[in-house]
Design a protein around this motif. Structure first.
Motif, PDB file in Angstrom:
ATOM      1  N   GLN A 145       0.834  -1.201   0.000  1.00  0.00           N
ATOM      2  CA  GLN A 145       0.000   0.000   0.000  1.00  0.00           C
ATOM      3  C   GLN A 145       0.870   1.254   0.000  1.00  0.00           C
ATOM      4  O   GLN A 145       1.853   1.328   0.736  1.00  0.00           O
ATOM      5  N   ASP A 149       0.567   5.851  -0.913  1.00  0.00           N
ATOM      6  CA  ASP A 149      -0.352   6.932  -1.279  1.00  0.00           C
ATOM      7  C   ASP A 149      -0.553   6.903  -2.791  1.00  0.00           C
ATOM      8  O   ASP A 149      -1.660   6.756  -3.282  1.00  0.00           O
ATOM      9  N   SER A 150       0.533   7.059  -3.530  1.00  0.00           N
ATOM     10  CA  SER A 150       0.459   7.010  -4.988  1.00  0.00           C
ATOM     11  C   SER A 150       1.805   6.535  -5.528  1.00  0.00           C
ATOM     12  O   SER A 150       2.863   7.026  -5.087  1.00  0.00           O
ATOM     13  N   ARG A 191      -2.450  -1.484  -3.387  1.00  0.00           N
ATOM     14  CA  ARG A 191      -3.536  -0.503  -3.162  1.00  0.00           C
ATOM     15  C   ARG A 191      -2.901   0.877  -3.098  1.00  0.00           C
ATOM     16  O   ARG A 191      -1.742   1.002  -2.719  1.00  0.00           O
ATOM     17  N   GLN A 192      -3.690   1.886  -3.440  1.00  0.00           N
ATOM     18  CA  GLN A 192      -3.206   3.263  -3.259  1.00  0.00           C
ATOM     19  C   GLN A 192      -4.233   4.015  -2.420  1.00  0.00           C
ATOM     20  O   GLN A 192      -5.437   3.926  -2.677  1.00  0.00           O
ATOM     21  N   LYS A 193      -3.721   4.753  -1.430  1.00  0.00           N
ATOM     22  CA  LYS A 193      -4.652   5.517  -0.585  1.00  0.00           C
ATOM     23  C   LYS A 193      -5.037   6.828  -1.266  1.00  0.00           C
ATOM     24  O   LYS A 193      -6.113   7.350  -1.057  1.00  0.00           O
ATOM     25  N   LYS A 194      -4.098   7.369  -2.060  1.00  0.00           N
ATOM     26  CA  LYS A 194      -4.365   8.649  -2.739  1.00  0.00           C
ATOM     27  C   LYS A 194      -4.021   8.520  -4.221  1.00  0.00           C
ATOM     28  O   LYS A 194      -3.229   9.319  -4.750  1.00  0.00           O
ATOM     29  N   ARG A 197      -9.489  11.689  -8.420  1.00  0.00           N
ATOM     30  CA  ARG A 197      -8.925  10.558  -7.660  1.00  0.00           C
ATOM     31  C   ARG A 197      -8.986   9.308  -8.520  1.00  0.00           C
ATOM     32  O   ARG A 197      -9.853   9.198  -9.381  1.00  0.00           O
ATOM     33  N   ILE A 230      -9.536   5.515  -7.716  1.00  0.00           N
ATOM     34  CA  ILE A 230      -9.813   4.528  -6.674  1.00  0.00           C
ATOM     35  C   ILE A 230      -8.966   3.289  -6.952  1.00  0.00           C
ATOM     36  O   ILE A 230      -8.998   2.752  -8.058  1.00  0.00           O
ATOM     37  N   SER A 231      -8.218   2.863  -5.942  1.00  0.00           N
ATOM     38  CA  SER A 231      -7.240   1.793  -6.174  1.00  0.00           C
ATOM     39  C   SER A 231      -7.428   0.682  -5.148  1.00  0.00           C
ATOM     40  O   SER A 231      -6.645   0.538  -4.204  1.00  0.00           O
ATOM     41  N   ASP A 232      -8.502  -0.080  -5.323  1.00  0.00           N
ATOM     42  CA  ASP A 232      -8.805  -1.174  -4.394  1.00  0.00           C
ATOM     43  C   ASP A 232      -8.002  -2.423  -4.737  1.00  0.00           C
ATOM     44  O   ASP A 232      -7.475  -2.544  -5.843  1.00  0.00           O
ATOM     45  N   ASP A 233      -8.032  -3.384  -3.815  1.00  0.00           N
ATOM     46  CA  ASP A 233      -7.389  -4.681  -4.058  1.00  0.00           C
ATOM     47  C   ASP A 233      -7.900  -5.294  -5.364  1.00  0.00           C
ATOM     48  O   ASP A 233      -9.078  -5.192  -5.675  1.00  0.00           O
TER      49      ASP A 233
END
Ligand code: BTN
Length: 308
Positions: A79, A81-82, A105-108, A116, A118-121
């Motif tokens: 994981q 941010d980007s 995954r990315q939080k940002k 944005r 969205i970067s889910d599993d």
């Protein structure tokens, strides 16, 4: 060490003794055992018996050691941010061409025009550092090469009719499956590096946030290997970028675009332009015939196909 253990276990379809591993790797059996335990924690199913070790299955996670010829260039994080931020730091510090930063995954996660991503599993999120020897004004051609390469790979691997929406989104049946964002730095008008950030909806479900998006799994009915997809993409783009920069990329790209001929609305940083997309010029600008008959070249923006 993990890379070598996995390679040896993959080469042997059956059991490999601890002795063989420690001989081949020049280390103790205890060290081997410690690495095996770490690999198990990372998701590798490795049976350990009195006879040795057997690799039963590997997780679909693009760890560096899954790419033996590229291990040193690959940076994987569960994981972040980007991936764009990490790749920018690495590129500024001089990391070599084809350095690849991948995140589970990315939080940002960042999209174009400050949206944005969205970067889910289950998705594939990565940024590739490239250093083509071209003038900065031609830099966007690299993005066209990347989207063209992906469209071809989707057709070959999954038999899906992937089309590019200008500038570089990939759509299948009108649904977005890939977003591409790039950042460039130049020195004396020549490209220093271009970081190509790519988000691919592979096995995730993007629909709750993006009703006009879909994943490859949703389109093809089965989950797909992110490792294989990334390997195919890196091999193909490396091949194209290893010699002189490919000529005529835009002409090669055009048959794969769904945008030319469409009525479109293009949102740029400052305004919105509407018209018929007539062409894409040699620098990648979209040539629009506006509603008042005026011709305009739009260099960057977000394009929405409109009903005819
Ligand atoms: C867009 O369609 O607006 C572009 C989306 C780009 C998303 C990718 S995911 C990997 C890389 N890291 C980011 O934060 N963004 C890009």
């Amino acid at each position: 060490m993990k890379s070598k253990i996995i390679q040896i276990l993959k080469k042997h379809d059956g059991v490999v003794s601890g002795e063989v591993l420690s001989d081949q790797l020049g280390t103790s059996r205890v060290t081997i055992w410690k690495h095996i335990q770490k690999l198990q924690v990372l998701g590798y199913e490795i049976q350990s018996t009195a006879r040795g070790y057997h690799l039963v299955s590997s997780p679909d996670i693009p760890y560096p050691w899954e790419f033996p010829e590229r291990t040193d260039h690959i940076h994987y994080f569960d994981q972040v941010d980007s991936t764009m931020d990490i790749a920018r730091d690495l590129a500024r510090k001089g990391s070599p061409q084809f350095t690849t930063v991948i995140a589970g995954r990315q939080k940002k996660g960042r999209g174009r025009l400050e949206r944005r991503w969205i970067s889910d599993d289950g998705g594939l999120y990565f940024t590739l550092v490239v250093r083509p020897e071209i003038p900065a004004m031609l830099g966007s051609r690299v993005n066209f090469l990347a989207s063209l390469t992906l469209a071809r790979i989707f057709r070959q691997l999954y038999g899906i009719d992937a089309m590019v929406k200008w500038p570089n989104d990939l759509l299948v049946g009108g649904k977005k499956i890939v977003g591409l964002l790039s950042e460039m730095e130049a020195e004396a008008d020549m490209v220093s590096f271009i970081n190509i950030g790519i988000g691919i909806n592979v096995n995730n479900d993007p629909r709750s946030e993006e009703p006009n998006a879909a994943s490859i799994m949703q389109l093809t009915g089965k989950s797909r290997s992110r490792k294989n997809l990334l390997r195919c993409f890196l091999d193909a783009i490396e091949q194209r970028l290893s010699g002189p920069f490919p000529e005529n990329i835009i002409e090669e790209w055009k048959p794969y675009t769904a945008t030319i001929g469409q009525r479109v609305k293009v949102q740029t940083i400052h305004s919105t332009v509407e018209g018929i997309a007539e062409d894409v010029d040699e620098n990648g600008a979209l040539i629009l015939r506006c509603n008042n008959g005026e011709k305009r070249a739009v260099v960057y923006g977000d394009c929405f196909h409109q009903p005819a």
